[in-house]
Design a protein around this motif. Structure first.
Motif, PDB file in Angstrom:
ATOM      1  N   VAL A 128      -0.638   9.676 -17.192  1.00 12.01           N
ATOM      2  CA  VAL A 128       0.074   9.108 -18.335  1.00 12.01           C
ATOM      3  C   VAL A 128       1.270   8.288 -17.868  1.00 12.01           C
ATOM      4  CG1 VAL A 128       1.472   9.673 -20.357  1.00 12.01           C
ATOM      5  CG2 VAL A 128      -0.693  10.852 -19.980  1.00 12.01           C
ATOM      6  N   ASN A 129       2.003   8.797 -16.874  1.00  5.37           N
ATOM      7  CA  ASN A 129       3.170   8.069 -16.372  1.00  5.37           C
ATOM      8  C   ASN A 129       2.765   6.748 -15.722  1.00  5.37           C
ATOM      9  OD1 ASN A 129       4.902  10.145 -17.210  1.00  5.37           O
ATOM     10  ND2 ASN A 129       4.662  11.243 -15.276  1.00  5.37           N
ATOM     11  N   SER A 130       1.711   6.770 -14.925  1.00  9.06           N
ATOM     12  CA  SER A 130       1.249   5.524 -14.301  1.00  9.06           C
ATOM     13  C   SER A 130       0.759   4.538 -15.347  1.00  9.06           C
ATOM     14  CB  SER A 130       0.130   5.830 -13.298  1.00  9.06           C
ATOM     15  OG  SER A 130       0.609   6.617 -12.223  1.00  9.06           O
ATOM     16  N   TRP A 131       0.009   5.053 -16.327  1.00  6.69           N
ATOM     17  CA  TRP A 131      -0.456   4.198 -17.424  1.00  6.69           C
ATOM     18  C   TRP A 131       0.720   3.624 -18.212  1.00  6.69           C
ATOM     19  CZ3 TRP A 131       0.478   5.904 -22.523  1.00  6.69           C
ATOM     20  CH2 TRP A 131      -0.041   5.072 -23.535  1.00  6.69           C
ATOM     21  N   MET A 132       1.719   4.461 -18.501  1.00  5.84           N
ATOM     22  CA  MET A 132       2.888   4.004 -19.245  1.00  5.84           C
ATOM     23  C   MET A 132       3.618   2.899 -18.486  1.00  5.84           C
ATOM     24  SD  MET A 132       5.108   4.562 -21.888  1.00  5.84           S
ATOM     25  CE  MET A 132       4.880   6.233 -22.460  1.00  5.84           C
ATOM     26  N   ALA A 133       3.804   3.094 -17.175  1.00  6.36           N
ATOM     27  CA  ALA A 133       4.497   2.095 -16.363  1.00  6.36           C
ATOM     28  C   ALA A 133       3.743   0.780 -16.324  1.00  6.36           C
ATOM     29  CB  ALA A 133       4.703   2.631 -14.945  1.00  6.36           C
ATOM     30  N   ASP A 134       2.421   0.850 -16.372  1.00  2.37           N
ATOM     31  CA  ASP A 134       1.593  -0.342 -16.236  1.00  2.37           C
ATOM     32  C   ASP A 134       1.394  -1.078 -17.558  1.00  2.37           C
ATOM     33  OD1 ASP A 134       0.093  -2.039 -14.528  1.00  2.37           O
ATOM     34  OD2 ASP A 134      -1.775  -1.141 -15.233  1.00  2.37           O
ATOM     35  N   THR A 135       1.643  -0.399 -18.684  1.00  2.00           N
ATOM     36  CA  THR A 135       1.361  -0.984 -19.994  1.00  2.00           C
ATOM     37  C   THR A 135       2.641  -1.146 -20.809  1.00  2.00           C
ATOM     38  OG1 THR A 135       0.789   1.241 -20.824  1.00  2.00           O
ATOM     39  CG2 THR A 135      -1.016  -0.162 -20.050  1.00  2.00           C
ATOM     40  N   TRP A 136       3.094  -0.071 -21.456  1.00  6.62           N
ATOM     41  CA  TRP A 136       4.210  -0.167 -22.394  1.00  6.62           C
ATOM     42  C   TRP A 136       5.538  -0.500 -21.729  1.00  6.62           C
ATOM     43  CZ3 TRP A 136       3.383  -0.303 -27.515  1.00  6.62           C
ATOM     44  CH2 TRP A 136       2.125   0.112 -27.965  1.00  6.62           C
ATOM     45  N   LEU A 137       5.662  -0.242 -20.432  1.00  5.23           N
ATOM     46  CA  LEU A 137       6.894  -0.603 -19.720  1.00  5.23           C
ATOM     47  C   LEU A 137       6.736  -1.868 -18.899  1.00  5.23           C
ATOM     48  CD1 LEU A 137       8.089   2.937 -18.537  1.00  5.23           C
ATOM     49  CD2 LEU A 137       8.624   1.716 -20.667  1.00  5.23           C
ATOM     50  N   SER A 138       5.587  -2.508 -18.988  1.00  7.48           N
ATOM     51  CA  SER A 138       5.332  -3.711 -18.187  1.00  7.48           C
ATOM     52  C   SER A 138       4.573  -4.760 -19.000  1.00  7.48           C
ATOM     53  CB  SER A 138       4.551  -3.328 -16.918  1.00  7.48           C
ATOM     54  OG  SER A 138       4.330  -4.448 -16.109  1.00  7.48           O
ATOM     55  N   LYS A 139       3.253  -4.647 -19.070  1.00  5.80           N
ATOM     56  CA  LYS A 139       2.447  -5.662 -19.747  1.00  5.80           C
ATOM     57  C   LYS A 139       2.844  -5.857 -21.205  1.00  5.80           C
ATOM     58  CE  LYS A 139      -1.605  -4.538 -16.904  1.00  5.80           C
ATOM     59  NZ  LYS A 139      -2.964  -3.910 -16.930  1.00  5.80           N
ATOM     60  N   TYR A 140       3.178  -4.772 -21.880  1.00  6.61           N
ATOM     61  CA  TYR A 140       3.496  -4.851 -23.308  1.00  6.61           C
ATOM     62  C   TYR A 140       4.994  -5.000 -23.575  1.00  6.61           C
ATOM     63  CZ  TYR A 140      -1.070  -2.407 -23.524  1.00  6.61           C
ATOM     64  OH  TYR A 140      -2.381  -2.027 -23.368  1.00  6.61           O
ATOM     65  N   ASN A 141       5.789  -5.167 -22.522  1.00  3.83           N
ATOM     66  CA  ASN A 141       7.237  -5.016 -22.674  1.00  3.83           C
ATOM     67  C   ASN A 141       8.017  -6.242 -22.210  1.00  3.83           C
ATOM     68  OD1 ASN A 141       9.451  -3.463 -23.514  1.00  3.83           O
ATOM     69  ND2 ASN A 141       9.777  -2.615 -21.467  1.00  3.83           N
ATOM     70  N   ALA A 142       7.504  -7.418 -22.512  1.00  2.00           N
ATOM     71  CA  ALA A 142       8.190  -8.641 -22.090  1.00  2.00           C
ATOM     72  C   ALA A 142       9.602  -8.726 -22.661  1.00  2.00           C
ATOM     73  CB  ALA A 142       7.369  -9.863 -22.514  1.00  2.00           C
ATOM     74  N   GLU A 143       9.811  -8.139 -23.825  1.00  2.00           N
ATOM     75  CA  GLU A 143      11.128  -8.203 -24.476  1.00  2.00           C
ATOM     76  C   GLU A 143      12.040  -7.055 -24.068  1.00  2.00           C
ATOM     77  OE1 GLU A 143       8.109 -10.430 -26.382  1.00  2.00           O
ATOM     78  OE2 GLU A 143       8.208  -8.252 -26.135  1.00  2.00           O
ATOM     79  N   ASN A 144      11.555  -6.120 -23.240  1.00  2.00           N
ATOM     80  CA  ASN A 144      12.338  -4.968 -22.776  1.00  2.00           C
ATOM     81  C   ASN A 144      12.886  -4.133 -23.932  1.00  2.00           C
ATOM     82  OD1 ASN A 144      12.105  -5.241 -19.935  1.00  2.00           O
ATOM     83  ND2 ASN A 144      13.607  -6.902 -19.977  1.00  2.00           N
ATOM     84  N   ARG A 145      12.056  -3.942 -24.943  1.00  2.00           N
ATOM     85  CA  ARG A 145      12.453  -3.116 -26.084  1.00  2.00           C
ATOM     86  C   ARG A 145      11.968  -1.670 -25.958  1.00  2.00           C
ATOM     87  NH1 ARG A 145      13.673  -5.258 -31.231  1.00  2.00           N
ATOM     88  NH2 ARG A 145      13.875  -7.514 -31.172  1.00  2.00           N
ATOM     89  N   TYR A 146      11.003  -1.415 -25.079  1.00  2.00           N
ATOM     90  CA  TYR A 146      10.445  -0.075 -24.933  1.00  2.00           C
ATOM     91  C   TYR A 146      11.107   0.653 -23.763  1.00  2.00           C
ATOM     92  CZ  TYR A 146       6.748  -1.766 -28.028  1.00  2.00           C
ATOM     93  OH  TYR A 146       6.046  -2.291 -29.091  1.00  2.00           O
ATOM     94  N   VAL A 147      11.404   1.918 -23.979  1.00  2.00           N
ATOM     95  CA  VAL A 147      12.029   2.775 -22.965  1.00  2.00           C
ATOM     96  C   VAL A 147      11.130   3.994 -22.773  1.00  2.00           C
ATOM     97  CG1 VAL A 147      14.076   4.109 -22.347  1.00  2.00           C
ATOM     98  CG2 VAL A 147      14.318   1.996 -23.678  1.00  2.00           C
ATOM     99  N   GLY A 148      10.810   4.317 -21.531  1.00  2.00           N
ATOM    100  CA  GLY A 148       9.801   5.333 -21.253  1.00  2.00           C
ATOM    101  C   GLY A 148      10.344   6.728 -21.025  1.00  2.00           C
ATOM    102  N   SER A 149       9.436   7.705 -21.149  1.00  2.00           N
ATOM    103  CA  SER A 149       9.717   9.112 -20.883  1.00  2.00           C
ATOM    104  C   SER A 149       8.746   9.610 -19.818  1.00  2.00           C
ATOM    105  CB  SER A 149       9.533   9.960 -22.148  1.00  2.00           C
ATOM    106  OG  SER A 149      10.317   9.475 -23.210  1.00  2.00           O
ATOM    107  N   ILE A 150       9.248  10.344 -18.837  1.00  2.00           N
ATOM    108  CA  ILE A 150       8.405  10.903 -17.784  1.00  2.00           C
ATOM    109  C   ILE A 150       7.719  12.150 -18.307  1.00  2.00           C
ATOM    110  CG2 ILE A 150       8.335  11.860 -15.453  1.00  2.00           C
ATOM    111  CD1 ILE A 150      10.897  10.275 -14.863  1.00  2.00           C
ATOM    112  N   SER A 151       6.398  12.122 -18.382  1.00  2.00           N
ATOM    113  CA  SER A 151       5.632  13.292 -18.819  1.00  2.00           C
ATOM    114  C   SER A 151       5.485  14.261 -17.660  1.00  2.00           C
ATOM    115  CB  SER A 151       4.241  12.866 -19.303  1.00  2.00           C
ATOM    116  OG  SER A 151       4.331  12.001 -20.414  1.00  2.00           O
ATOM    117  N   ILE A 152       5.607  15.554 -17.950  1.00  2.00           N
ATOM    118  CA  ILE A 152       5.423  16.589 -16.933  1.00  2.00           C
ATOM    119  C   ILE A 152       4.687  17.775 -17.533  1.00  2.00           C
ATOM    120  CG2 ILE A 152       7.505  15.946 -15.641  1.00  2.00           C
ATOM    121  CD1 ILE A 152       8.832  18.472 -16.905  1.00  2.00           C
ATOM    122  N   SER A 153       4.225  18.677 -16.671  1.00  2.00           N
ATOM    123  CA  SER A 153       3.661  19.954 -17.089  1.00  2.00           C
ATOM    124  C   SER A 153       4.669  21.047 -16.742  1.00  2.00           C
ATOM    125  CB  SER A 153       2.337  20.221 -16.369  1.00  2.00           C
ATOM    126  OG  SER A 153       1.938  21.575 -16.548  1.00  2.00           O
TER     127      SER A 153
END
Length: 388
Positions: free
Chosen positions: A126-151
């Protein structure tokens, strides 16, 4: 598959680009992969190559649902799960009722099997996917801020995952669920809080269910009805973890630690803490702690608004907010894209004064997440009618 994300800082803004003041920071925005298959390329071996992995991991939670489903009817895309279409999410978050920054909490995977190692592998995907999509490809405007998922069931694996992503500028907190074999102040969880402290990352707790415990499980057994679960499950669990963090000295060991309690309201904490404080001078002697329970809350805890406590008398609700230190402790959240989404323009009681509203809507979160005071005007502002 680590990528780079940046968030504009006030000192680096280009004087040729128009900027707007940060007015709304949403601390509870749920996004999803389009399907579980989208996560598989981000899984490490050997998990990625396991036969029947999709069948063994529940992408659709065993949980309470409202009678008409759990999501906004207008938030379902034509293809994929709710919260998976970046254009639809961007329109509804930044144009329809504008937010400046959306703190993302990926909803599906936060520990859903009986194998802690597999849960850590899923969180890592999930973290790798998040970094590659919502924090990168989908985030040209830098409006999204991510959370590190853990178990949380794998504290050492969780600490490694925090260390892996702690230096990534797009991730600004660690996300945990509320279920575990023990309350979270127990020493077995220390590696998680130590790793978060190393990277100066707040902890965001959001309730969730899993393979070992259903979403509505309590200390006396499972709840029967949705209204019970929605009203009780988060405050009961959050109170137990709060007391455990305090009594085990976690906040003393990590003096800068911040915990955000999401989607559980906030007025509940005051009677719990007052009850602890009543006999604190006598009962806390064995603990060797430095502060009172209330001071620990003021220094270390924050609460998200949704579902916000309301009262038919505006004067009474204003007094309750003051009693609960809302101006210092509360941060706006919408719970997008769920059915009980709170739009920023209508989320707070009208009786609150302007300064308190500003602190709740943006300033408290801005300080916790170290976000800028302004941001560049972008395509979402133009679609919403220009700079505010």
């Amino acid at each position: 598959m680590m990528t780079t994300a940046t968030l504009e800082r006030p000192e680096s803004k280009d004087s040729q680009i128009e900027h707007v003041e940060i007015k709304v920071i949403d601390t509870d925005v749920h996004v999803e992969p389009r399907s579980f298959e989208e996560l598989i390329p981000y899984l490490d071996a050997p998990w990625r190559d396991m036969p029947n992995l999709i069948d063994s991991v529940p992408f659709s939670r065993s949980t309470y649902k409202t009678l008409d489903g759990g999501g906004r009817k207008d938030a379902y895309p034509s293809i994929g799960d709710i919260g998976s279409d970046p254009e639809l999410v961007g329109q509804q978050m930044f144009v329809d009722d504008p937010t400046d920054y959306a703190i993302l909490l990926p909803w599906s995977f936060r520990g859903f099997t009986t194998d802690p190692k597999l849960d850590t592998a899923l969180a890592g995907a999930v973290n790798s996917w998040m970094a590659d999509t919502w924090l990168s490809k989908y985030n040209a405007e830098n409006r999204y801020v991510g959370s590190i998922s853990i178990s949380v069931d794998d504290p050492l694996g969780a600490a490694k995952e925090i260390d892996k992503w702690g230096g990534h500028p797009g991730f600004r907190q660690v996300m945990i669920g509320h279920y575990g074999p023990r309350p979270f102040g127990h020493p077995m969880y220390d590696p998680i809080w130590e790793a978060a402290a190393r990277h100066n990352l707040p902890i965001s707790m959001h309730f969730r269910g899993g393979a070992t415990q259903p979403l509505g499980w309590t200390s006396t057994g499972p709840l029967q009805y949705f209204v019970e679960y929605h009203s009780l499950i988060a405050p009961m669990a959050y109170a137990a973890h709060l007391a455990s963090w305090i009594c085990n000295g976690v906040f003393d060991r990590h003096p800068d630690m911040k915990v955000l309690f999401v989607e559980g309201g906030f007025l509940w904490y005051r009677p719990v803490v007052d009850r602890m404080q009543r006999h604190w001078a006598m009962t806390s002697k064995e603990l060797g702690l430095k502060k009172t329970p209330l001071q620990y809350v003021l220094d270390h805890c924050r609460f998200a608004t949704q579902p916000i406590e309301e009262n038919t008398d505006p004067h009474k609700i204003a007094a309750l907010y003051e009693e609960a230190n809302a101006a210092e402790l509360v941060m706006f959240s919408s719970d997008y894209p769920h059915y009980d989404y709170d739009p920023p323009s209508k989320a707070l009681p009208r009786s609150l004064d302007a300064d308190v509203k500003k602190r709740i809507m943006s300033e408290n979160a801005r300080l916790v997440y170290n976000l800028p005071t302004t941001r560049p005007v972008d395509r979402f502002d133009l679609a919403a009618g220009g700079a505010r």
